[in-house]
Enzyme design. Sequence first.
Site, PDB file in Angstrom:
ATOM      1  N   ASP A   1     -16.068  68.526  70.061  1.00  0.00           N
ATOM      2  CA  ASP A   1     -15.225  67.382  70.405  1.00  0.00           C
ATOM      3  C   ASP A   1     -13.791  67.731  70.010  1.00  0.00           C
ATOM      4  O   ASP A   1     -13.567  68.543  69.113  1.00  0.00           O
ATOM      5  CB  ASP A   1     -15.719  66.152  69.638  1.00  0.00           C
ATOM      6  CG  ASP A   1     -14.779  64.972  69.788  1.00  0.00           C
ATOM      7  OD1 ASP A   1     -14.505  64.576  70.935  1.00  0.00           O
ATOM      8  OD2 ASP A   1     -14.296  64.475  68.753  1.00  0.00           O
TER       9      ASP A   1
ATOM     10  N   THR B   1     -10.686  65.312  69.432  1.00  0.00           N
ATOM     11  CA  THR B   1      -9.998  64.460  68.471  1.00  0.00           C
ATOM     12  C   THR B   1     -10.824  64.274  67.203  1.00  0.00           C
ATOM     13  O   THR B   1     -11.952  63.800  67.242  1.00  0.00           O
ATOM     14  CB  THR B   1      -9.683  63.092  69.090  1.00  0.00           C
ATOM     15  OG1 THR B   1      -8.951  63.291  70.300  1.00  0.00           O
ATOM     16  CG2 THR B   1      -8.853  62.246  68.134  1.00  0.00           C
TER      17      THR B   1
ATOM     18  N   ASP C   1     -17.544  64.000  65.295  1.00  0.00           N
ATOM     19  CA  ASP C   1     -17.377  63.207  64.070  1.00  0.00           C
ATOM     20  C   ASP C   1     -17.474  61.702  64.288  1.00  0.00           C
ATOM     21  O   ASP C   1     -17.615  60.948  63.331  1.00  0.00           O
ATOM     22  CB  ASP C   1     -16.021  63.521  63.422  1.00  0.00           C
ATOM     23  CG  ASP C   1     -14.858  62.952  64.239  1.00  0.00           C
ATOM     24  OD1 ASP C   1     -14.947  62.978  65.483  1.00  0.00           O
ATOM     25  OD2 ASP C   1     -13.885  62.481  63.636  1.00  0.00           O
TER      26      ASP C   1
END
Length: 704
Positions: free
Chosen positions: A394, A396, A593
């Site tokens: 991922d 960001t 996250d």
Amino acid sequence: MVHNLALIHSIPGRTRLSLGVTYANGKEIEALFRSLPYVYSASYTNETGSLLLYHDDCMTWHDLFLLLGQLFPRPEAVGKKEPAKAKIPFIEILVCFSAFMYETWKAASIPSQGMRNLTKASSLAVLLSSYHIFKNGFLSVMTTGKPNADTLTSAALLASIVKGNPKSALIIYLMSTISEWLTDFTAYKTRNYVRDMLSVKADYVWKVNQAGKEVKVSIDEISAGDQIVVFQGEKVVVDGTILEGTAVVDESSITGEYIPRELTIGDKVFAGSIVVEGSINIRVEKAGDDTAISRMIHLIEEAQTKQAPIQSVANRLSEKLVPVSFVLAGLIFVVTRDWNKVLNMLVIDYVCGLKLSTATAISSSIGLAAKNGILIKGGQTIEKLAQIDTVILDKTGTITEGRPIVTKIITAESMSENQVLSIAASAEEHSSHPIAEAICNKAKERNLDVPEHQEIDMTVGKGIKAIINEKLVLVGSKLFLSDWNIPLEPLKKLNSEINPEENMVYVAYDQHLIGIIILQDKIREGMKRSINQMRRHGVDEFIMLTGDRYHPAKKIVDELGMDAFIAEALPEDKANFVMNYKQKTDALMMVGDGVNDAPALAYANVGITLGTKRTDIAVETADVIVTTDDPLALAEVIKMAQKTMKLIYQNIVVTILVNSGAILLGTLGMISPVLGAAIHNAATIAVVLNSGKIIFLGGKASGN
């Protein structure tokens, strides 16, 4: 029926419990818990004795425990269990060693054979000391119909005694006991090491009472919503947010990062960290078993009970080899009528070396990873990590820090960059928005004098209006300036410097556009190095998934040298991409996250959460939790897994070669049963020590 229930983890709609004991019939347990109101499903795991419940989101785990109290009239609360110490039977070993010395130094005599030997002093010493071996061995045959390693050892002990060779029996007992103790000791050291490292170890805390005074109270009296003060040199015992003060805090037990951080008002602190300098007032958010560190301990201890596929293979192979040893021993007796050769077949086996060394290596690796701020949920994950060839990340908060920084300032109306920046910083000074923080940080970095503002009015999603030096100031989107009828003709002159794909903030002063501030999410320090290291460890392809636009995504992929990317991806797009990509490889790792990454993490062969800003749902879904913000941990965990698997294969080869050689020599009559038992057990001790060095030496020599 009484269950020793303990909470392992809970998020809205999903709770995992430890039952304290294991049950042979998991279906009955699942049916029992599904009978509870608002519980939709129950899944029992026999290996860990844990139960995963899906229930109504409105039900908390406190409500669940109340319902369980009605279901079970006599529930017992489980206290905090310390790891069981690895006990060595000193008395039994001393007795058997004394008997061995007696048998060695006594006057030689012709050995008598028969059942009468069972009543001799040396024989009784072995039989009484080996009670648990006989019990486990014969119970396995009676209950399952299958002999195990203890059955084989029991047969070897009895055959040695009946043949009139108690020295063989004594050697078998002494060395097998030592090898088992080494395994237990290594597992104990691993668990104890992790607990000591993560333990809060404090009996009291300074609580701020209603009068605002600091009162010394027991930790058990602290709950969410309380305020506590932690002074210099003290350990933080709760998770919470700093209300007052600034301190330098050592978070190495949580993140694995040994450089202390300076924390101040608004920052999060976690139980287990230490205040090196200063003092802080904390609003308690989680205490006791709810803290992040307590959940980490639960995860580690549960992980150590989960077997890797290679452990299952070793166990199945061991179980099949036990009856083979009996059959070969029988054939040798029929052909040769030589009890020494028969004993060699019984005292030498592959079971101990294969099972003990593999279990020790997996357990030690999980403990070592925890020391470095990496939580691995089971041995099966270590084996999968060692095979990873594709990594999807991922953007960001994973590749990037999730915090924008100012990269460029374009000016108009004869304004300087510093003038545009100082005016924008004044307007954004009291905003908590990440963009506002980036602008203010840039102004501080340049040591600019920020003018005072008279009033501020924020329009959510568009921008901020402020009055500075009696002039109207607007900071926000292009649409925001258009709403205030700000002339945008100067943009035509700046077209060559503007890329519409970039993140831009427009600044107007006194009804004129004076500049544009361009921002970019900062790539995590060490990310490029981590990718390069993972490539050296066998990862062929790196793919980035992001909900961001095409241009910013491509810029990051090009900078990091990644192979591909998907931009403007929704959470379901990420999950579908991972699910479809698994058709190309069975060695896929996903790193994320946030809540939107959780489905993709679940679909990957190995899901990893990275960073201190990870969410509870991502932690629950992931197979590996990296508690530090350092992306180099991704390369380290793959490297450690590969070294662990290499070490396990080394142990398997050594066990097979040494024991096969000893069996061959024994069958040919070239070694005695005593020497055969010594060789077998020495090999077992060696491979267990080889596995144990992972935790004892910090993995420095592992796999080399």
